[in-house]
Design an enzyme around this catalytic site. Structure first.
Site, PDB file in Angstrom:
ATOM      1  N   SER B 285      10.979  -5.436  -9.182  1.00 45.63           N
ATOM      2  CA  SER B 285      11.049  -5.361  -7.729  1.00 45.63           C
ATOM      3  C   SER B 285      12.431  -4.883  -7.343  1.00 45.63           C
ATOM      4  CB  SER B 285      10.781  -6.757  -7.150  1.00 45.63           C
ATOM      5  OG  SER B 285      11.394  -6.916  -5.892  1.00 45.63           O
ATOM      6  N   LYS B 291      11.257 -11.299 -10.375  1.00 49.26           N
ATOM      7  CA  LYS B 291       9.789 -11.366 -10.289  1.00 49.26           C
ATOM      8  C   LYS B 291       9.098 -10.657 -11.446  1.00 49.26           C
ATOM      9  CE  LYS B 291       7.199 -10.829  -6.806  1.00 49.26           C
ATOM     10  NZ  LYS B 291       6.627 -10.003  -5.724  1.00 49.26           N
ATOM     11  N   ASN B 293       5.595  -9.039 -11.706  1.00 46.68           N
ATOM     12  CA  ASN B 293       4.325  -8.677 -11.087  1.00 46.68           C
ATOM     13  C   ASN B 293       3.333  -8.140 -12.121  1.00 46.68           C
ATOM     14  OD1 ASN B 293       5.422  -9.158  -8.432  1.00 46.68           O
ATOM     15  ND2 ASN B 293       6.534  -7.232  -8.641  1.00 46.68           N
ATOM     16  N   ARG B 324     -25.556  29.043  -0.985  1.00 45.49           N
ATOM     17  CA  ARG B 324     -24.157  28.645  -1.235  1.00 45.49           C
ATOM     18  C   ARG B 324     -23.604  28.087   0.059  1.00 45.49           C
ATOM     19  NH1 ARG B 324     -23.182  31.332  -4.819  1.00 45.49           N
ATOM     20  NH2 ARG B 324     -22.510  33.383  -4.096  1.00 45.49           N
TER      21      ARG B 324
END
Lengths: 392, 392, 392, 392
Positions: B285, B291, B293, B324
């Site tokens: 982070s 942290k 994660n 088409r």
């Protein structure tokens, strides 16, 4: 793959306004504005802020990296940041490290620690996207206005040109080609209004959106940050409130819908069997060089068709968990950019189609007369006048 | 913008397998295979075909263009074709002109006229996309299998590891972590099967899909063309039958759904308050270096969330007009590629997440015991055995 | 609102096959089959099971409730269960209570406690939906086959009827109307195949999917339960593996895409300016009684257009949390039913359109001759033969 | 099927406000207002208009039909109109026939011919839908406001209650529960604004939108018609300009996104492992009577998840062909109604969830202290004050 068909899906200036280079620039502008705002509010001394602002430039970062790799380009920097984004989930973590290094190497080690002060990755990503949105919207709005203007000109010119009204794809009673064009104009104008009025907001909240590191100066920092970026300052951080993204998505989707309708009418009227309009410059064919396809309207449709799915992706990604979403936030990035590009491309194509539209009024009239000797288009011409009047 | 977050949204090899360079190569392979097929069937003499095949190379085209611009790269060629694509609506028209020039300049002016003989742009675009699909699917299938294999290993290892069953996000009765993982495995296997069985088909029909220019040899030309490209030969051209695209889209969407489910469980189990699993390498982070994660599962979710909207775009674009489509065909190109990339990235991320998953069996058990002294997970372990058995 | 336009959006028998009454019946059948399966495996004695099975009928439940409210109808029962569903999030909780009361009041209080034994609401909801799917698919498949058969007949009859090939909505080179119809047929057949092969599975897992209450007999209970319902028995419960739902959604979406394409061609060919086909029974207009709108094809398109959004909803709802989703599971119910109804309605409309299609072969030929004196449709007729041959 | 789970998906008054009976009433009101407007402008004499207005009532029509079928109910009338809608593609054609008969039988044969004078089916359908929209929006706005008010109360009460900020589903730094609730409030308010400001417009244009049958009085007729219905009068008919529908769809989608976010947070905070909030009335389980599921938040999510797909359907259906679409127009009807119901239900559920939310502030604090002894939520409380202040 986008590049190989860029001529179809990235017409006009929007694609460049939101490309990787622009995005990187916007992130650096956000970091610079933060340093400036911290100096404006006395939380960082002016010198340190100035050093940081100097470093917030793709060219400066590239120059610095060239110490290690003399051939490095901005493209390489982007690719490098992109690869590193996989580690943290976004490109800001590495960018901040690079900025800190750059500031330190420029002789301001104490300033290095002040880069990104009090901010979190989402602050920079959200703010930078809003900078891209601001620039892209200006361009989209201009092309929507150009397309509406072209429709207005057609409406004026053909206010009384009778044409077969066609309902459920069958000839019905007469209307005028001007009223048809006035309908395109009205829709394009209605779709443009919320885009022109959209106010992109700066994002600044810090790790959990509490502006924890700025103490009493928090509101002033946000204000200064937003002002420096020419963005609106939000009352509170909107990191978990994605209505700004959702509303924009909806408005872009509506614009694509309005574009699609006009483009579809052009394609239908340009059928050989109808042949009431044709585009100034028809598209060629690899197998049938004689054909003249209404390629601008076709390409407008192709670009616009991307929108409903992208809007649904953005709306479905509004439910961010807690203070930062574990996936839904990330999903916004590509979807929003693709939606801006698609809308811009579609608007630019439609404008080109309408500006060069060739109208065969005689054929329109002949069809109506064959259908109905009377050929009375009711109040159509008056309605055109009203619509043009209301536009002013 | 994709580049700057490629680490998140383009993990694994799929993005490269379907990028502009690969697509250009695939289109050239299609043109070469056509020349070869015409020579196989005696419609073009072998020499002419050989000259065409030689020219069907990005390097050859670049070399030729360097006569005019010595610094030209393949990237420039792609950009040039992309810009020109705006004129006709696709990149093949210009590519064929370039190929003809290249063949002519290589001293085979009579062969130049045989380039693209009897084909139309859609033949080359559709076929080239199927070549990319074939390559991408092999990669996606491998990562889906890897992820399922990782889930199977967890299922085996934790067949009897009790964990709280959680329904409507509330603790319910016990199950085993192995059964949870077996559920991931079952879904990933079920999602993989149709992708592994998918048979990409060559496309060849000519201007209106009638194979008009090959006379009696038409079926043989198609057969030879497909064989040379290692694609399936269709019974009739599928230029207006988009079920091959729609089915593939649906299957890719299902794969993303299966991936999302497992990734969501990982994210939920990795919450600090639950803490029953963690990823081997947590993401960092910019604001909170401490942290950890579950970045692989998060990124898997972010990639997979793009799918439902893209699938809806592809399904909504199945209604091609006549022989088409005027827009719907074009829309397929980006949506299909984005869907392949997203699925590939999501599969690769989930595989990484599951392969490195750390399991805290003690904590799982403790939660269950706090909930229910009995902690009987019923037939969970046996169900795991059955699921693993059925897999073989 | 559905009722007031049921003629448009609910053509054919599917709507009734999946309506509230059918769904309630299917839930009761699931409860009855569970009681039966428990008796088959000796977990519940035969008498008790018989009592439960007797009670598993809307009529029985209504009769019982009439003790309190003599005017009560099955519709009222449904409304009552629907209102109560708001308390627990699904209609099974109240239904089970009602069943237990009914069994008890029928003189089998000990059997009352055995109602729903070992099951959870999701078991009954998922199983009942699969019963509806089974019935609905049979009907959808029949109408898709009917539509394909009608297309095949047209293809055969008009294998050599020249018509202008139209690409990008411009006349191109000739093809045959038979080949156009063969394209519809091929797509309808391809879309039908996975629906015809779809194997709806019974669901039984108990509170957390561990079949906790059946001990060693768990696999036998599941087998007996599935057999009694003529559904496939899953290897393990699929309560958290939504690939069966996702795959079905994708296949239904593809069917709607194939239907849309054919319907769009009919609408385009029926334009007054083209007038190469018309529907046997045109739709009227409140303002223009003389008009003959191709209302079957229009309604097919209207129904089919609902599909892409519904498919995206179902795919986006595959990521169920843990052992039972807090919302995503519930979302499946309406979306799946709406998708079945829409596909059924679209298929039925297209069949009607094609079965009654009037073809103006002279006008088709005249258009081609005006375009191209040669009018050679290449291998079109042979391709039709191949397509018809491959179909057998 | 909707009925059997109405408690989940149709909470609140919106479903009834847009049901078949309400829609029929709105169509009759539109026909009555047209007759009134024609009398206001002197195009129809007052007596004839009065007779028409009297007949524009479901009860009158039913009474009249009872001459043939004495047991007929309004439900039967709706079913009958619904069945007949299949013939013309909409329910108005038959309704007008019925009205004419009713007027004639009421002794005003000359007035019978003046029913629906100068109007087309789309005028009545579009106008009636706008009447439903107006009524539904008032209800949705009220529940969105109620939910925002509940969030505001929580924000005020817990402005300084520390709670762990959670980013990427991991505990991060502290924030306050009040700031979290303020984020819900801000988003709900932002989503409500465009719905509250939405101006439903009357539709009147006649067969091709030219107001052909009213001569010079056309603008006055439109004005009187709109005034009588309390709808806005459009500058020109918007039958081909679907931006009013698209904008509304987008705004409803945004509301569902804002609702989803708050509901998701409630579900996450209510997990046993987090247990920081619970709902006042938990939902039960058929297998585990002890469980307390946050059923209001779950049901809010279930309802809201329908939105992104429905929005994409409505946006993709904006490209109406010419003066009335061959399918895309029809598709709006169900999608718009389903979207209104879903948003209303989701808003009502969220309001119930938030109004009864139980907050465990001690547990919130304990989690933060375990994470961080300091527990400083930065400027969170001040931000709450700012948000509440800005709201007034």
């Amino acid at each position: 793959m986008a590049e190989l068909v860029a001529g179809v899906f990235e017409r006009g200036p929007v694609a460049e306004a939101v490309d990787d280079r622009a995005w990187l620039g916007a992130m650096l502008n956000a970091e610079a504005a933060l340093a400036g705002a911290l100096s404006d509010t006395g939380l960082v001394d002016d010198d340190a802020a100035a050093r940081i602002e100097e470093a917030c430039s793709a060219e400066v970062l590239v120059a610095q990296l060239r110490a290690h790799d003399p051939d490095l380009s901005v493209g390489d920097l982007i690719a490098g940041l992109g690869a590193l984004a996989g580690e943290s989930g976004n490109p800001v973590v590495s960018l901040v490290q690079m900025l800190r290094l750059a500031v330190a190497e420029r002789g301001a080690p104490e300033a290095a620690g002040l880069v990104h002060l009090g901010a979190t990755s989402q602050d920079i990503v959200d703010t930078s996207l809003m900078l891209l949105v601001r620039d892209a919207l200006a361009l989209i709005v201009a092309d929507l206005e150009g397309a509406a203007e072209a429709a207005a000109r057609i409406a004026r010119e053909h206010r009384a040109t009778v044409i077969a009204g066609r309902t459920l794809m069958q000839q019905a009673v007469p209307t005028t080609f001007g009223l048809k064009a006035a309908g395109w104009m009205t829709a394009l104008d209605a779709a443009r209004a919320p885009l022109a009025a959209y106010e992109p907001q700066a994002q600044l909240g810090g790790a959990a959106g509490t502006l924890a590191q700025y103490g009493d100066r928090a509101p002033d920092v946000v204000e200064a940050y937003a002002t420096r970026l020419s963005l609106a300052a939000p009352v509170v951080p909107w990191h978990t409130d994605r209505t700004p993204i959702g509303s924009l998505a909806g408005a872009l989707g509506v614009a694509c819908g309005a574009i699609s309708k006009a483009a579809l009418d052009v394609v239908l009227l340009a059928q050989n069997e109808v042949a009431e309009v044709s585009e100034a410059v028809g598209g060629g064919s690899s197998a049938m060089p004689h054909k003249q396809n209404p390629i601008a309207a076709i390409s407008a449709r192709a670009s616009a068709r991307r929108a409903p799915g992208l809007v649904s992706t953005l709306l479905a990604s509004m439910d961010h968990e807690h203070e930062r979403a574990a996936g839904a936030w990330h999903t916004e990035w590509l979807a929003l950019r693709d939606l801006l590009i698609s809308t811009g491309s579609a608007a630019s194509w439609l404008r080109a189609s309408l500006e060069g539209l060739r109208v065969d009024a005689d054929r329109m009239r002949a069809t109506v007369l064959a259908l109905d000797a009377d050929a009375d288009p009711g109040a159509a011409a008056t309605l055109v006048d009203r619509a043009l009047e209301a536009r002013r």
